[in-house]
Scaffold this active site. Structure first.
Site, PDB file in Angstrom:
ATOM      1  N   GLU A 160      38.720  37.659  26.705  1.00 11.06           N
ATOM      2  CA  GLU A 160      39.974  38.363  26.454  1.00 11.06           C
ATOM      3  C   GLU A 160      40.069  37.994  24.799  1.00 11.06           C
ATOM      4  O   GLU A 160      41.515  37.673  24.685  1.00 11.06           O
ATOM      5  CB  GLU A 160      41.344  38.867  27.136  1.00 11.06           C
ATOM      6  CG  GLU A 160      41.232  39.278  28.689  1.00 11.06           C
ATOM      7  CD  GLU A 160      42.325  39.322  29.130  1.00 11.06           C
ATOM      8  OE1 GLU A 160      43.223  39.286  29.399  1.00 11.06           O
ATOM      9  OE2 GLU A 160      42.043  39.874  30.522  1.00 11.06           O
ATOM     10  N   GLU A 275      34.825  43.737  35.302  1.00 10.71           N
ATOM     11  CA  GLU A 275      36.262  43.909  36.151  1.00 10.71           C
ATOM     12  C   GLU A 275      36.688  45.585  36.983  1.00 10.71           C
ATOM     13  O   GLU A 275      37.666  45.432  36.546  1.00 10.71           O
ATOM     14  CB  GLU A 275      37.635  42.836  35.334  1.00 10.71           C
ATOM     15  CG  GLU A 275      37.303  41.840  34.768  1.00 10.71           C
ATOM     16  CD  GLU A 275      38.620  40.922  34.013  1.00 10.71           C
ATOM     17  OE1 GLU A 275      39.538  41.141  34.575  1.00 10.71           O
ATOM     18  OE2 GLU A 275      38.437  39.497  33.435  1.00 10.71           O
TER      19      GLU A 275
HETATM   20  O1  9MR Z   1      43.854  39.424  39.629  1.00  3.79           O
HETATM   21  C1  9MR Z   1      44.086  38.501  38.469  1.00  3.79           C
HETATM   22  C2  9MR Z   1      45.605  38.208  39.770  1.00  3.79           C
HETATM   23  O2  9MR Z   1      45.711  37.420  40.629  1.00  3.79           O
HETATM   24  C3  9MR Z   1      46.047  37.427  38.689  1.00  3.79           C
HETATM   25  O3  9MR Z   1      48.137  37.819  39.178  1.00  3.79           O
HETATM   26  C4  9MR Z   1      47.037  38.084  37.323  1.00  3.79           C
HETATM   27  C5  9MR Z   1      47.346  37.443  36.436  1.00  3.79           C
HETATM   28  O4  9MR Z   1      47.170  38.321  34.983  1.00  3.79           O
HETATM   29  O5  9MR Z   1      45.216  38.008  36.894  1.00  3.79           O
HETATM   30  C6  9MR Z   1      44.377  39.072  37.804  1.00  3.79           C
HETATM   31  O6  9MR Z   1      42.878  38.849  36.686  1.00  3.79           O
HETATM   32  C7  9MR Z   1      43.266  39.482  35.358  1.00  3.79           C
HETATM   33  C8  9MR Z   1      41.822  38.527  35.037  1.00  3.79           C
HETATM   34  O7  9MR Z   1      42.203  37.475  35.387  1.00  3.79           O
HETATM   35  C9  9MR Z   1      41.312  38.951  33.784  1.00  3.79           C
HETATM   36  N1  9MR Z   1      41.949  40.214  33.246  1.00  3.79           N
HETATM   37  C10 9MR Z   1      42.894  41.316  33.526  1.00  3.79           C
HETATM   38  C11 9MR Z   1      42.922  40.885  35.328  1.00  3.79           C
HETATM   39  C12 9MR Z   1      43.917  41.799  35.774  1.00  3.79           C
HETATM   40  O8  9MR Z   1      45.457  41.253  35.469  1.00  3.79           O
END
Ligand code: 9MR
Length: 377
Positions: A160, A275
């Site tokens: 990102e 994702e």
């Molecule tokens: O799935 C992840 C969740 O458990 C966390 O709480 C969250 C925090 O922002 O992050 C989620 O994963 C993210 C990923 O690391 C990067 N892309 C977006 C995903 C969804 O927010």
């Protein structure tokens, strides 16, 4: 099924027809253990993000992953806040548990994410100088990739990095790494990761690369520009991750996605969907309808990628609806639980599961890209 009716003739003729695949593969008939039957050759390896805690607690969840996946990705276990709550210590407990489970089940592992502005510990804000930031980033990557050398086959190295106003300046996000180190922190991260494990697949991943509109065009442009610069300089980069967080109110731009995938592949890189899920906030409440629409959205993306040469891997961000980040971060206005993933709350397959299995089996007839390419095993 609604999404089956929407498939065009060209798609239906290419490889195994989706209708036939679905008719032959009700989820209950999918083999529950490895190895896969030889009559079902692998097309695109598929997988999902996993949480160490759930693996430890829930046998049905573990079995579903073994049945449905070729690989897993560490959802939160290897983020800085989990790994390094304090500066001097690395806590590999959760990451090790995921790798142990995966390897025992014959699954490969992707690591997420070495450099990311999200989910970082507060002590990171105490970094002040370029030298300090550079040393900390290198130490992190060297230690983590080194710890999993030969065990984690593919890494999201920088995640990102595109700015939310991508048309401004270089289009790179203003993170602590960029502020202190400069734009070349991406190159530095990739080179450091390659030194720590020369056989790992190294990926740059970002969101909003899938939709129609100028904003999304600009994001694709930033990603392509960055990838091109890495390739030109001989930086070890092997793949581009399209995260694939799809939205019920946004249209997948099949043409733009196709162009993007072809351009990435022309650089000698592979494309991964890292994702995938569908944020279903504006879809109807009716479960049947909603599940079909979710599957259709994902099909549009995967089919467009497939038509442009295919993905090296497709991973959903979780496997079971109740574990999805969308439940907490993207709730529906009517309060109904979101249904973003291949399996429902009781681990029952939904239409999105069939779409995933379809691409898992469909072999794309095309030339493999050359150059920097490195497939995950
Ligand atoms: O799935 C992840 C969740 O458990 C966390 O709480 C969250 C925090 O922002 O992050 C989620 O994963 C993210 C990923 O690391 C990067 N892309 C977006 C995903 C969804 O927010």
């Amino acid at each position: 099924m609604v999404f089956r009716a929407r498939i065009d003739r060209r798609t239906a003729l290419r490889g195994a027809a989706l209708g036939a695949t679905l008719a032959l593969e009700p989820a209950v008939a999918v083999a529950a253990s490895r190895p896969k039957p030889p009559s079902m050759p692998l097309g695109t390896p598929i997988g999902c993000a996993v949480q160490a805690e759930l693996l430890a607690q829930n046998d049905a969840y573990r079995q579903a992953i073994i049945r449905d996946c070729d690989m897993v990705v560490t959802e939160d276990a290897l983020k800085w806040d989990r790994l390094r709550p304090s500066r001097g210590k690395f806590d590999f407990t959760e990451g090790d548990a995921i790798v142990r489970f995966a390897h025992a089940a014959g699954l490969s592992v992707r690591g997420h994410a070495l450099v990311f502005h999200g989910q970082v510990p507060p002590w990171l804000d105490t970094l002040r100088t370029r030298a300090e930031a550079e040393a900390e980033m290198r130490k992190h990557i060297t230690t983590v990739v080194g710890h999993y050398r030969g065990k984690i086959a593919s890494w999201d190295v920088v995640n990102e990095f595109t700015d939310d106003s991508p048309e401004r300046g270089t289009g790179l996000r203003d993170t602590i790494w960029r502020r202190l180190i400069g734009d070349n922190y991406i190159e530095m991260a990739l080179r450091t990761a390659a030194q720590a494990d020369p056989s790992a697949q190294l990926v740059l991943s970002d969101y909003f690369l899938e939709f129609a509109g100028e904003h999304y065009d600009s994001r694709r442009e930033v990603m392509l520009r960055t990838a091109q610069a890495m390739v030109t300089k001989g930086v070890p980069l092997h793949g581009i991750g399209m995260q694939g967080h799809l939205y019920s109110d946004r249209v997948v731009d099949r043409e733009a996605v196709g162009r993007f995938v072809r351009e990435v592949r022309a650089l000698g890189l592979v494309v991964l969907v890292t994702e995938l899920d569908v944020i279903d906030q504006t879809f109807p409440a009716d479960l049947r309808q909603r599940d079909e629409l979710v599957a259709q959205q994902a099909f549009q993306l995967l089919d467009a990628i497939s038509a442009a040469g295919g993905a090296d891997a497709v991973l959903t961000w979780g496997l079971r609806d109740r574990d999805s980040w969308t439940r907490w971060h993207k709730p529906r206005p009517d309060g109904l639980p979101t249904r973003s993933l291949p399996l429902d709350d009781d681990l029952k397959p939904k239409p999105l599961h069939h779409v995933m299995q379809h691409f898992r089996r469909r072999v794309v007839a095309s030339e493999p890209p050359s150059g920097n390419t490195k497939r995950s095993p």
